[in-house]
Design a protein around this motif. Structure first.
Motif, PDB file in Angstrom:
ATOM      1  N   THR A 219      -4.166 -54.545 -10.169  1.00 16.71           N
ATOM      2  CA  THR A 219      -4.217 -54.740 -11.617  1.00 16.71           C
ATOM      3  C   THR A 219      -4.353 -53.366 -12.268  1.00 16.71           C
ATOM      4  O   THR A 219      -4.267 -52.346 -11.591  1.00 16.71           O
ATOM      5  N   VAL A 220      -4.525 -53.335 -13.580  1.00 13.01           N
ATOM      6  CA  VAL A 220      -4.543 -52.061 -14.307  1.00 13.01           C
ATOM      7  C   VAL A 220      -5.831 -51.983 -15.111  1.00 13.01           C
ATOM      8  O   VAL A 220      -6.164 -52.904 -15.873  1.00 13.01           O
ATOM      9  N   ALA A 221      -6.541 -50.837 -14.982  1.00 12.75           N
ATOM     10  CA  ALA A 221      -7.737 -50.606 -15.798  1.00 12.75           C
ATOM     11  C   ALA A 221      -7.292 -50.278 -17.214  1.00 12.75           C
ATOM     12  O   ALA A 221      -6.425 -49.415 -17.425  1.00 12.75           O
ATOM     13  N   LEU A 222      -7.864 -50.952 -18.188  1.00 12.06           N
ATOM     14  CA  LEU A 222      -7.426 -50.719 -19.578  1.00 12.06           C
ATOM     15  C   LEU A 222      -8.436 -49.881 -20.368  1.00 12.06           C
ATOM     16  O   LEU A 222      -8.104 -49.347 -21.418  1.00 12.06           O
ATOM     17  N   VAL A 223      -9.669 -49.827 -19.879  1.00 16.24           N
ATOM     18  CA  VAL A 223     -10.663 -49.003 -20.576  1.00 16.24           C
ATOM     19  C   VAL A 223     -11.266 -48.033 -19.565  1.00 16.24           C
ATOM     20  O   VAL A 223     -11.172 -48.229 -18.350  1.00 16.24           O
ATOM     21  N   GLY A 224     -11.876 -46.986 -20.121  1.00 19.87           N
ATOM     22  CA  GLY A 224     -12.486 -45.987 -19.228  1.00 19.87           C
ATOM     23  C   GLY A 224     -12.033 -44.610 -19.653  1.00 19.87           C
ATOM     24  O   GLY A 224     -10.821 -44.347 -19.678  1.00 19.87           O
ATOM     25  N   GLU A 225     -12.991 -43.775 -20.000  1.00 23.04           N
ATOM     26  CA  GLU A 225     -12.672 -42.435 -20.511  1.00 23.04           C
ATOM     27  C   GLU A 225     -11.721 -41.704 -19.564  1.00 23.04           C
ATOM     28  O   GLU A 225     -10.778 -41.053 -19.963  1.00 23.04           O
ATOM     29  N   HIS A 226     -11.959 -41.845 -18.269  1.00 24.91           N
ATOM     30  CA  HIS A 226     -11.147 -41.103 -17.288  1.00 24.91           C
ATOM     31  C   HIS A 226     -10.181 -41.999 -16.509  1.00 24.91           C
ATOM     32  O   HIS A 226      -9.306 -41.498 -15.819  1.00 24.91           O
ATOM     33  N   THR A 227     -10.394 -43.305 -16.619  1.00 21.98           N
ATOM     34  CA  THR A 227      -9.642 -44.180 -15.690  1.00 21.98           C
ATOM     35  C   THR A 227      -8.696 -45.143 -16.383  1.00 21.98           C
ATOM     36  O   THR A 227      -8.086 -45.981 -15.719  1.00 21.98           O
TER      37      THR A 227
END
Ligand code: RIB
Ligand code: CA
Length: 310
Positions: free
Chosen positions: A263-271
């Motif tokens: 799946t895809v990370a949608l939030v996260g300063e670096h990710t």
């Protein structure tokens, strides 16, 4: 094999299109376009120019000019301001025009016309694919095979977010929706691209092929090659989109793959835009992606030589 190619051409996209057009037994039914490496308004003429060089009159469809969440992301520092390496001797603009039908409508129409027959090769941010899946949830089920260049499988990216690859960062929401909507996808990641460079001897041999295709390949590659050839440790020319296309054209080139949930990370300063691979089957989610980890580079090189008339 009947293909639809989704592209943000893009130097390596152009090379991938060339591969498909010269592969025996392959019919490219449509080329759909999307903003990515450069804006859509440059992608469309780039694709038409590639088709002129290859003597092909395949329908080209304009797709999404913006990602689902606007981000202004482009890659002109790599692909040049025009998207084809800013090659001074670039051919004159094509006399052809794109079709009037929107790319998303074309994706839906063609998969209704040829249910279960079309292979989609996505070489760009997945905005068109996500829009098609949201307009018609049955669209992914009518697709025979879906292969995409994008994502990371070990957190080694090539974009401003270090764990993200450009096509996914170009439209993270679209990538999330696409991977959630297709029952199965084949993924050529950035790391697998890095592990399968075209060595410089082979690049030089391709760039020396005395055909219109060979000269075009060399011309559009000039900027990127001069950028990376001097980099220490860069063992060769990286060709993400042609590598993904080659796997679609000849699945025997895949030497190792493993099926996992991605799946895809949608939030996260670096990710944000990291593709998250569930290697240990911990989530209660059905594996949805065949992750390619090893490719037959010799076979890939032979496909490239053939495409350029070498
Ligand atoms: O990260 C590489 C991908 O981003 C390729 O598809 C290249 O053309 C760019 O779109
Ligand atoms: Ca691309």
């Amino acid at each position: 094999m009947r293909l639809i190619i989704d592209t943000d051409a893009g130097v390596d996209d152009a090379q991938a299109i060339m591969l498909a057009l010269r592969h025996p037994g392959v019919t490219v039914e449509a080329i759909t376009t999307v903003t990515g490496n450069v804006h859509l308004d440059k992608v469309v003429p780039n694709v038409l120019t590639v088709l002129d060089v290859m003597g092909a009159t395949i329908p080209v469809y304009r797709g999404a000019a913006q990602p689902l969440m606007p981000n202004g992301l482009h890659a002109e520092e790599v692909h040049g301001g025009d998207g084809l390496g800013d090659w001074p001797d670039r051919p004159a603009p094509s006399a052809r025009q794109p079709e009037r039908e929107h790319a998303v409508d074309a994706l839906l129409r063609l998969t209704r016309q040829y249910p279960g027959e079309l292979t989609i090769v996505a070489l760009a941010p997945l905005t068109n694919l996500a829009l098609a899946a949201r307009l018609d949830p049955h669209f992914p089920l009518r697709v025979k095979e879906f292969i995409f260049m994008g994502g990371t499988i070990a957190g080694q990216g090539n974009a401003t977010n270090p764990t993200a690859e450009f096509n996914i960062l170009g439209d993270p929401e679209a990538a999330y929706i696409t991977l959630e909507s297709f029952p199965l996808a084949t993924m050529l990641s950035w790391e697998t691209t890095l592990h399968h460079p075209l060595n410089w001897e082979r690049y030089d041999a391709l760039a020396a092929i005395p055909t219109p295709e060979g000269r075009f390949f060399k011309g559009i590659s000039g900027r990127i090659v001069s950028l990376i050839r001097g980099m220490s440790g860069r063992l060769g020319y990286l060709l993400p989109d042609p590598l993904a296309m080659a796997l679609a054209l000849d699945r025997l080139l895949i030497l190792e793959e493993e099926r996992r949930h991605v799946t895809v990370a949608l939030v996260g300063e670096h990710t944000r835009a990291q593709t998250v691979v569930d290697y240990r089957f911990r989530a209660q989610s059905t594996p949805n992606v065949d992750i390619v980890t090893r490719v037959d580079v010799n076979g890939f090189y032979q496909l490239l030589r053939h495409a350029l008339g070498g």
